[in-house]
Every structure is written in structure tokens, then in C-alpha cells.
Enzyme design. Sequence first.
Site, short mmCIF file in Angstrom:
data_model
loop_
_atom_site.label_atom_id
_atom_site.label_comp_id
_atom_site.label_asym_id
_atom_site.label_seq_id
_atom_site.Cartn_x
_atom_site.Cartn_y
_atom_site.Cartn_z
N ASN A 103 0.79 -1.23 0.00
CA ASN A 103 0.00 0.00 0.00
C ASN A 103 0.83 1.28 0.00
O ASN A 103 0.33 2.33 -0.42
CB ASN A 103 -0.93 -0.01 1.22
N SER A 184 -3.42 1.09 -5.94
CA SER A 184 -3.16 1.97 -7.07
C SER A 184 -3.95 3.25 -6.84
O SER A 184 -4.02 3.74 -5.72
CB SER A 184 -3.55 1.26 -8.37
N TYR A 200 2.76 10.80 -10.69
CA TYR A 200 1.95 9.95 -9.81
C TYR A 200 1.04 9.05 -10.62
O TYR A 200 1.01 7.82 -10.45
CB TYR A 200 1.14 10.84 -8.87
N LYS A 204 1.01 4.90 -11.17
CA LYS A 204 -0.15 4.08 -10.81
C LYS A 204 -0.65 3.28 -12.01
O LYS A 204 -1.13 2.15 -11.87
CB LYS A 204 -1.26 4.96 -10.25
N SER A 235 -6.42 11.04 3.55
CA SER A 235 -5.08 10.50 3.81
C SER A 235 -4.13 11.67 3.94
O SER A 235 -4.49 12.82 3.70
CB SER A 235 -4.63 9.58 2.68
#
Length: 299
Positions: A103, A184, A200, A204, A235
Site C-alpha cells: 500500500n 493503485s 503519480y 499508478k 489521507s
Amino acid sequence: MMSSLYSQNLFSVNGFVAVVTGGSSGLGFMIAKGLVLNGAKVYIVDLPSAAIEERVAALNELGRESGGSTQGLPCDVSNKSEIASLAASISSQETRVDVLVSNAGIRRDPPIPCDVLKAPLSELQASMWSSQDSHWASTFAINTTAHYFLSVAFLPLLEAASRLDLGNGRQGRSEGRGVVIMTSSCASMHNVTNVDLTSYATSKAATDHLVKLLAAKFSRFYVRVVGINPGFVPSNMNPVGQEGNMFSSLFDRVPAKRAGNEEDIAGTVLYLASRAGAYVDGINLCVDGGRILLANGQE
């Protein structure tokens, strides 16, 4: 008579052994919490600088009733040698790993920001050019390459879980044991954003394909490899609800009309890790409230 299929808990991970990288915050902590609350033994892995022990204590408190438990281990997953040491450390304590949740992830935006959809050419170029090649390298090292080496390092323990003898001719794979779940992002599936997420999103997208590559390589052992592609979920990377969050104005454009939460993420992982998802392999599951249905026509 009710079928035996429905007389058991399809989503049970009770007694499973799980490893969750990036497990002390954000999505990783949500996932670890969901596993512990459902009776799993979870190793949360994070950088030495992370608040691992604090999180371990919190998760062990939560696991009192369910029988779940937690241990913490430091590891920089961008370092192949540290991944090898992590796998060796867990191998010394466990004969199998039922679930590996790879993760850990990072995002490196250009140091000079701009509104990608409105900036004049010179401003757009300056912003994009401000990205450092080292930022691209570190993004791929953690967001993509680490998934590869973690999966390979833990393959023997995952295979042991897959062939675990459960009695009555059943093996662990029939309960979903022996699975790699990679985090992802729905960013891998669209290309229109007002913020430059290029490095980024590209990392992914590479992870999405890596899911298929590894699933094919591990198929002889039925060590499953699957991915999840979250949308807007709170997050460290995406401070949902905080003033100035770049994505806040987009929440009302999500068909679900809200950001995701820990139940959305933990529930998806429980499905993929358990008997419920034992027949699912080599795919990515988008968990975004329908965002990707509209994303390429919006900012």
C-alpha cells in the site's frame, strides 16, 4: 436447506496473517484496522520515522474483542535490501502470509504549481519543467517497483498460505488465502486534472499493469494478485475536509456525492482477501464512488 456457501462467513479473515505496508497512516491504517477488527494478525510496516508503535497500540486495543492483533516493523520499501530483511524477519515468525497489502505510496507534484487547464503555455511549461527527475525516480521506486519486490520477496509465504491444508480436501486458496493486494489510484484511469499529477498517475498506471503481469507469473501457485484504485479518500496525501484541499471542489461531482471513508476501503480489502473474493485474480477494482465515470470530462 441453506447452501453451505451461505452458511459460512464469506468475508471472514479470522486467523489470517496479513502484512500492510504504509500501515501507520491513511489508507494503510484503514486497511489494517479493518483486518484487525475482523480477527486477523497484522504486521504494519512503515518508515522508521512513522508513528508505528503508537498505531500498534491503538490497533491492539481495537483487536481485544475480535482476537485480532498487530505488530509493527520498520522498512523503507524503496530499498530492495530492506524488503528482503522484512520478508526474512516475518519468515522467522510465520510459516505463511495470507494477505500482503502493498500500500505504501507517495506523490510528488511540480514545485511550481499552476492550473493545468487554464495556465498559458509559458506558465504550463515552467510548471511541468520544474518537476525533478529525482521526483520521478522516487515516485516509481515506491509506487511501482516496491510492489514488485515485495510480491517476489513474500512469494514463498504467500504460496504456503495458498496450499494450506484446511481439512476435507480444502486448501487455503479456497478461502482466499495467498493474495497480494496493491494500492493503485483512480488517477491511473483518467487524464484530465487541474493539478499536474503526471508522475503519480503514470506510476499508478504502471502498477495496474504490474497486477496483471504478476498474477500471470504466480498463477501456477494460485497466489492471486489484485489491485484497488481508490478515489477521494482522506489521507496524508489527500487531506479531505481541510481548508485549501485542491480536490474539495470536486466532491460534488462524484456520483456518490461524498469522499470515500475507511469502511469503503476496508470493505473492499476484506472482500478481495476472503472467501468472497477467492475467485478474483489479475484485476483492479476501482473504489471511487463513480468518479471515473465522469472524470475525463471534468477538471
